[in-house]
Design an enzyme around this catalytic site. Structure first.
Site, short mmCIF file in Angstrom:
data_model
loop_
_atom_site.label_atom_id
_atom_site.label_comp_id
_atom_site.label_asym_id
_atom_site.label_seq_id
_atom_site.Cartn_x
_atom_site.Cartn_y
_atom_site.Cartn_z
N GLY A 86 0.76 -1.22 0.20
CA GLY A 86 0.04 -0.01 -0.20
C GLY A 86 0.80 1.15 0.02
O GLY A 86 2.19 1.20 0.43
N GLY A 135 0.08 -5.25 0.65
CA GLY A 135 -1.08 -5.09 -0.01
C GLY A 135 -0.86 -5.76 -1.44
O GLY A 135 -1.94 -6.22 -1.86
N GLU A 158 5.15 -5.71 7.90
CA GLU A 158 4.34 -4.47 8.58
C GLU A 158 4.77 -4.76 10.01
O GLU A 158 4.77 -3.58 10.50
CB GLU A 158 2.82 -5.23 8.73
CG GLU A 158 2.21 -5.11 7.26
CD GLU A 158 2.41 -5.89 6.07
OE1 GLU A 158 1.86 -5.99 4.92
OE2 GLU A 158 2.91 -7.10 6.49
N ASP A 166 -1.98 -7.65 7.19
CA ASP A 166 -3.35 -7.36 7.27
C ASP A 166 -3.75 -7.82 5.57
O ASP A 166 -3.32 -9.10 5.22
CB ASP A 166 -3.69 -6.08 7.27
CG ASP A 166 -3.17 -4.90 6.05
OD1 ASP A 166 -1.97 -5.29 5.95
OD2 ASP A 166 -3.65 -3.94 6.03
#
Length: 348
Positions: A86, A135, A158, A166
């Site tokens: 992301g 992502g 992360e 996530d």
């Protein structure tokens, strides 16, 4: 006065059109008969996923699912990355400006896209010929077919960035063999294409030199039959040998250590292993955990453990609640503090 207003409206309209064109150029769309090829087009940013990109992808995937003329969707990236994850710095900027709702909306659209991909009724092939992180891992791993090559580098980094794995990672990491998912998620370990295939993160391994021929075959597809697509991929697939230093050869040690109930117990187990039989891999693993956010290690471990008992939809809903708390700094402020040190990346 009216002339000035008209000129102002014209200027605003041009700016909106320019912004729309820029957002569309971040995802290139190509039609080959009944196949749609979506290419991430931010190579200088390693195809970091901007809000424009995830919104556009969601729009396209929803439209293609209802379009009977579309039989297959192919995802790939320009340059040396599929997607490095992301585009987080703009979200940090919004948080610092008190605009939490914008960050929450980015994650909501992104997680919705991941759910759509995980439940998609048509086959999707992701060509992972390069960096696949965060992502980017969500966009591929939640899909049906994932093609790794000798150039593939996978990671969920992360915990070192003040966040937790996530994009549905608590679902797909928890389903890797043994406790390999805990190891990958907590340490941010990098995996190559052969390791991705071995643990199930990739469905096929195809040498990069064969990708052009493979894509040409896929673009002729006139069916959404998963078996038919799989047969084409199988014809180009190889089974590479794992590097002798691969962490996947250490599943016994990983299972002994990362099966522990708490992060503190995982550290203790690793330190016992070092005392009994010291080696570079164990020391590197401990160092990776020490560099990570302590609170995010705890969050990540619990998330992956809960993911074992939940469906992908439940995991994404829970992860969305978690990321909102992280953005607000309810549990830890590591996310904003760590990423504030990074330069703000433009979403253009």
């Amino acid at each position: 006065m009216s002339g000035r207003i008209q000129r102002r409206r014209k200027t605003v309209r041009k700016k909106k059109e320019k912004k729309k064109m820029a957002s569309h150029s971040q995802v290139l769309v190509e039609e080959k008969s009944s196949v749609r090829i979506l290419t991430f087009n931010r190579p200088k940013q390693l195809n970091a996923l901007s809000f424009h990109m995830v919104s556009r992808l969601l729009q396209l995937f929803l439209a293609y699912e209802e379009d009977p003329s579309v039989k297959l969707v192919v995802l790939k990236g320009q340059g040396r990355a599929f997607s490095a994850g992301g585009d987080i710095p703009p979200i940090v900027r919004d948080i610092l400006q008190g605009k939490l709702i914008r960050g929450a909306h980015y994650f909501k659209v992104g997680y919705t896209l991941n759910y759509v991909l995980s439940t998609y009724r048509k086959p999707q092939v992701s060509i992972l010929n390069g960096i696949v992180m965060g992502g980017g891992a969500g966009l591929s791993t939640n899909g049906r077919f994932r093609i790794a090559t000798e150039n593939t580098v996978f990671a969920m980094p992360e915990t070192a960035l003040g966040l937790f794995p996530d994009v549905g990672a608590s679902y797909f990491l928890s389903r890797l063999p043994g406790f390999f998912g805990e190891y990958v998620g907590l340490t941010g370990a990098r995996l190559d294409g052969a390791e991705m295939l071995a643990c199930g993160l990739a469905t096929h391994f195809v040498p990069s030199i064969s990708l052009t021929a493979l894509e040409a075959e896929l673009y002729k597809v006139g069916s959404s039959n998963q078996t038919f697509i799989s047969t084409i991929l199988d014809a180009y697939a190889e089974y590479p040998h794992l590097n002798q230093h691969s962490s996947y050869h250490r599943l016994d040690v990983i299972d002994r250590c990362f099966s522990k109930r708490t992060v503190e117990e995982i550290f203790s187990a690793l330190e016992r292993e070092v005392t009994q039989k010291p080696n570079d891999w164990l020391l590197a693993t401990i160092q990776a955990l020490e560099k990570a956010s302590p609170s995010c290690l705890k969050i990540s471990l619990r998330s992956i453990r809960e993911g074992r008992l939940q469906g992908v939809g439940q995991c994404l809903i829970r992860e969305y609640r978690m990321v909102c708390h992280v953005m607000k700094g309810d549990i830890s402020k590591d996310f904003v503090e760590v990423l504030s040190a990074f330069p703000i990346v433009s979403t253009s």
